[in-house]
Design a protein around this motif. Structure first.
Motif, PDB file in Angstrom:
ATOM      1  N   ASP A   1       0.870  -1.175   0.000  1.00 53.84           N
ATOM      2  CA  ASP A   1       0.000   0.000   0.000  1.00 53.84           C
ATOM      3  C   ASP A   1       0.909   1.228   0.000  1.00 53.84           C
ATOM      4  OD1 ASP A   1      -2.244   1.570   0.053  1.00 53.84           O
ATOM      5  OD2 ASP A   1      -2.687   1.230   2.165  1.00 53.84           O
ATOM      6  N   GLU A   2       0.412   2.317  -0.530  1.00 51.97           N
ATOM      7  CA  GLU A   2       1.209   3.544  -0.661  1.00 51.97           C
ATOM      8  C   GLU A   2       2.465   3.261  -1.486  1.00 51.97           C
ATOM      9  OE1 GLU A   2      -0.093   6.315   0.221  1.00 51.97           O
ATOM     10  OE2 GLU A   2      -1.686   5.568   1.501  1.00 51.97           O
ATOM     11  N   ALA A   3       2.280   2.549  -2.604  1.00 50.63           N
ATOM     12  CA  ALA A   3       3.400   2.119  -3.445  1.00 50.63           C
ATOM     13  C   ALA A   3       4.193   3.277  -4.023  1.00 50.63           C
ATOM     14  CB  ALA A   3       2.884   1.225  -4.567  1.00 50.63           C
ATOM     15  N   HIS A   4       3.607   4.450  -4.057  1.00 51.07           N
ATOM     16  CA  HIS A   4       4.355   5.602  -4.576  1.00 51.07           C
ATOM     17  C   HIS A   4       5.622   5.848  -3.759  1.00 51.07           C
ATOM     18  CE1 HIS A   4       1.529   7.189  -1.583  1.00 51.07           C
ATOM     19  NE2 HIS A   4       2.519   7.993  -1.265  1.00 51.07           N
ATOM     20  N   ALA A   5       5.688   5.297  -2.558  1.00 49.74           N
ATOM     21  CA  ALA A   5       6.879   5.477  -1.718  1.00 49.74           C
ATOM     22  C   ALA A   5       8.110   4.801  -2.312  1.00 49.74           C
ATOM     23  CB  ALA A   5       6.613   4.931  -0.318  1.00 49.74           C
ATOM     24  N   ILE A   6       7.928   3.857  -3.244  1.00 54.33           N
ATOM     25  CA  ILE A   6       9.075   3.161  -3.821  1.00 54.33           C
ATOM     26  C   ILE A   6       9.404   3.614  -5.236  1.00 54.33           C
ATOM     27  CG2 ILE A   6       8.684   1.118  -2.429  1.00 54.33           C
ATOM     28  CD1 ILE A   6       7.803  -0.221  -5.169  1.00 54.33           C
ATOM     29  N   LYS A   7       8.625   4.502  -5.805  1.00 53.79           N
ATOM     30  CA  LYS A   7       8.806   4.836  -7.216  1.00 53.79           C
ATOM     31  C   LYS A   7      10.118   5.542  -7.505  1.00 53.79           C
ATOM     32  CE  LYS A   7       5.954   8.985  -6.975  1.00 53.79           C
ATOM     33  NZ  LYS A   7       4.668   9.549  -7.332  1.00 53.79           N
TER      34      LYS A   7
ATOM     35  N   LEU B   1      -0.507  -0.802  -4.593  1.00 50.81           N
ATOM     36  CA  LEU B   1      -1.648   0.102  -4.485  1.00 50.81           C
ATOM     37  C   LEU B   1      -1.134   1.511  -4.225  1.00 50.81           C
ATOM     38  CD1 LEU B   1      -3.796  -2.055  -2.012  1.00 50.81           C
ATOM     39  CD2 LEU B   1      -4.019  -1.938  -4.496  1.00 50.81           C
ATOM     40  N   THR B   2      -1.671   2.462  -4.957  1.00 55.05           N
ATOM     41  CA  THR B   2      -1.297   3.854  -4.721  1.00 55.05           C
ATOM     42  C   THR B   2      -2.413   4.760  -5.213  1.00 55.05           C
ATOM     43  OG1 THR B   2       0.343   5.580  -5.083  1.00 55.05           O
ATOM     44  CG2 THR B   2      -0.001   4.037  -6.895  1.00 55.05           C
ATOM     45  N   GLY B   3      -2.632   5.815  -4.508  1.00 53.67           N
ATOM     46  CA  GLY B   3      -3.597   6.811  -4.939  1.00 53.67           C
ATOM     47  C   GLY B   3      -2.890   7.998  -5.567  1.00 53.67           C
ATOM     48  N   THR B   4      -1.568   7.916  -5.627  1.00 56.33           N
ATOM     49  CA  THR B   4      -0.771   9.004  -6.166  1.00 56.33           C
ATOM     50  C   THR B   4      -0.425   8.711  -7.619  1.00 56.33           C
ATOM     51  OG1 THR B   4       0.180   9.377  -3.987  1.00 56.33           O
ATOM     52  CG2 THR B   4       1.358  10.323  -5.854  1.00 56.33           C
ATOM     53  N   PRO B   5      -0.793   9.580  -8.535  1.00 60.05           N
ATOM     54  CA  PRO B   5      -0.474   9.337  -9.944  1.00 60.05           C
ATOM     55  C   PRO B   5       1.018   9.543 -10.226  1.00 60.05           C
ATOM     56  CG  PRO B   5      -1.458  11.492  -9.686  1.00 60.05           C
ATOM     57  CD  PRO B   5      -1.509  10.834  -8.330  1.00 60.05           C
ATOM     58  N   LEU B   6       1.461   9.005 -11.334  1.00 62.16           N
ATOM     59  CA  LEU B   6       2.822   9.282 -11.772  1.00 62.16           C
ATOM     60  C   LEU B   6       2.894  10.763 -12.077  1.00 62.16           C
ATOM     61  CD1 LEU B   6       3.350   6.283 -14.178  1.00 62.16           C
ATOM     62  CD2 LEU B   6       4.166   6.537 -11.848  1.00 62.16           C
ATOM     63  N   GLN B   7       3.930  11.402 -11.619  1.00 68.67           N
ATOM     64  CA  GLN B   7       3.997  12.851 -11.739  1.00 68.67           C
ATOM     65  C   GLN B   7       5.262  13.295 -12.467  1.00 68.67           C
ATOM     66  OE1 GLN B   7       3.840  14.001  -7.672  1.00 68.67           O
ATOM     67  NE2 GLN B   7       1.651  13.698  -7.516  1.00 68.67           N
ATOM     68  N   ASN B   8       5.090  13.663 -13.704  1.00 64.18           N
ATOM     69  CA  ASN B   8       6.137  14.357 -14.459  1.00 64.18           C
ATOM     70  C   ASN B   8       7.388  13.557 -14.776  1.00 64.18           C
ATOM     71  OD1 ASN B   8       4.553  16.699 -14.419  1.00 64.18           O
ATOM     72  ND2 ASN B   8       5.354  17.223 -12.413  1.00 64.18           N
ATOM     73  N   ARG B   9       7.546  12.366 -14.252  1.00 69.68           N
ATOM     74  CA  ARG B   9       8.752  11.588 -14.509  1.00 69.68           C
ATOM     75  C   ARG B   9       8.372  10.181 -14.930  1.00 69.68           C
ATOM     76  NH1 ARG B   9      11.720  10.889  -9.675  1.00 69.68           N
ATOM     77  NH2 ARG B   9      13.232   9.835 -10.979  1.00 69.68           N
ATOM     78  N   VAL B  10       8.713   9.819 -16.153  1.00 70.56           N
ATOM     79  CA  VAL B  10       8.431   8.480 -16.652  1.00 70.56           C
ATOM     80  C   VAL B  10       9.218   7.454 -15.841  1.00 70.56           C
ATOM     81  CG1 VAL B  10       8.562   6.991 -18.685  1.00 70.56           C
ATOM     82  CG2 VAL B  10       7.948   9.386 -18.939  1.00 70.56           C
TER      83      VAL B  10
ATOM     84  N   LEU C   1       7.877   1.307 -10.023  1.00 69.41           N
ATOM     85  CA  LEU C   1       6.709   0.492  -9.679  1.00 69.41           C
ATOM     86  C   LEU C   1       6.746  -0.849 -10.406  1.00 69.41           C
ATOM     87  CD1 LEU C   1       3.958   3.250  -9.667  1.00 69.41           C
ATOM     88  CD2 LEU C   1       5.035   2.157  -7.695  1.00 69.41           C
ATOM     89  N   PHE C   2       7.094  -0.830 -11.688  1.00 66.97           N
ATOM     90  CA  PHE C   2       7.176  -2.082 -12.441  1.00 66.97           C
ATOM     91  C   PHE C   2       8.294  -2.970 -11.919  1.00 66.97           C
ATOM     92  CE2 PHE C   2       4.120  -0.687 -15.457  1.00 66.97           C
ATOM     93  CZ  PHE C   2       3.698  -1.828 -16.119  1.00 66.97           C
TER      94      PHE C   2
END
Length: 93
Positions: free
Chosen positions: A5-11, A31-40, A46-47
Motif C-alpha cells: 500500500d502507498e506504493a508511490h513510496a518506492i517509485k 496500491l497507490t492513490g498518487t499518480p505518476l507525476q512528471n517523470r516516466v 513500480l514495475f
C-alpha cells in the motif's frame, strides 16, 4: 502474496524500495492513490517491484524511454514541436 500500500513510496528508489523488493513473494500487488507525476522513470520503479526486470535496468529504461520522452517534452515546451525519438519511445512503452 505481497501487497504494497502507498506504493508511490518506492517509485523513486532508495532504501525502502530496496527493502520491499528483497521480500520474496509469488504474487505482488502495488496500491497507490498518487499518480505518476512528471517523470516516466517513476513507472520503472513500480514495475520493478511488480515484475522485476520486465522494463530492463533503470539505466536502460532511462536511455530507451525516459530520456527521449523527457527531451521531447522539453523541446515541445521550448519550440512548440516534438522530437520523433520521444514520440517513438512513448509509443513503444
Amino acid at each position: 502474496y505481497l501487497v504494497l500500500d502507498e506504493a508511490h513510496a518506492i517509485k523513486g528508489g532508495g532504501k525502502t524500495a530496496r527493502a520491499v523488493k528483497g521480500v520474496r513473494a509469488r504474487r505482488r500487488l502495488a496500491l497507490t492513490g498518487t499518480p505518476l507525476q512528471n517523470r516516466v522513470a517513476e513507472l520503472w520503479g513500480l514495475f520493478d517491484f511488480l515484475m522485476p526486470g520486465y522494463l530492463g535496468s533503470a539505466r536502460a529504461f532511462e536511455r530507451a524511454f525516459a530520456r527521449p520522452i523527457r527531451d521531447s517534452r522539453a523541446a515541445f515546451l521550448r519550440a512548440g514541436a516534438t522530437l520523433p525519438a520521444g514520440e517513438e519511445a512513448l509509443a513503444a512503452l
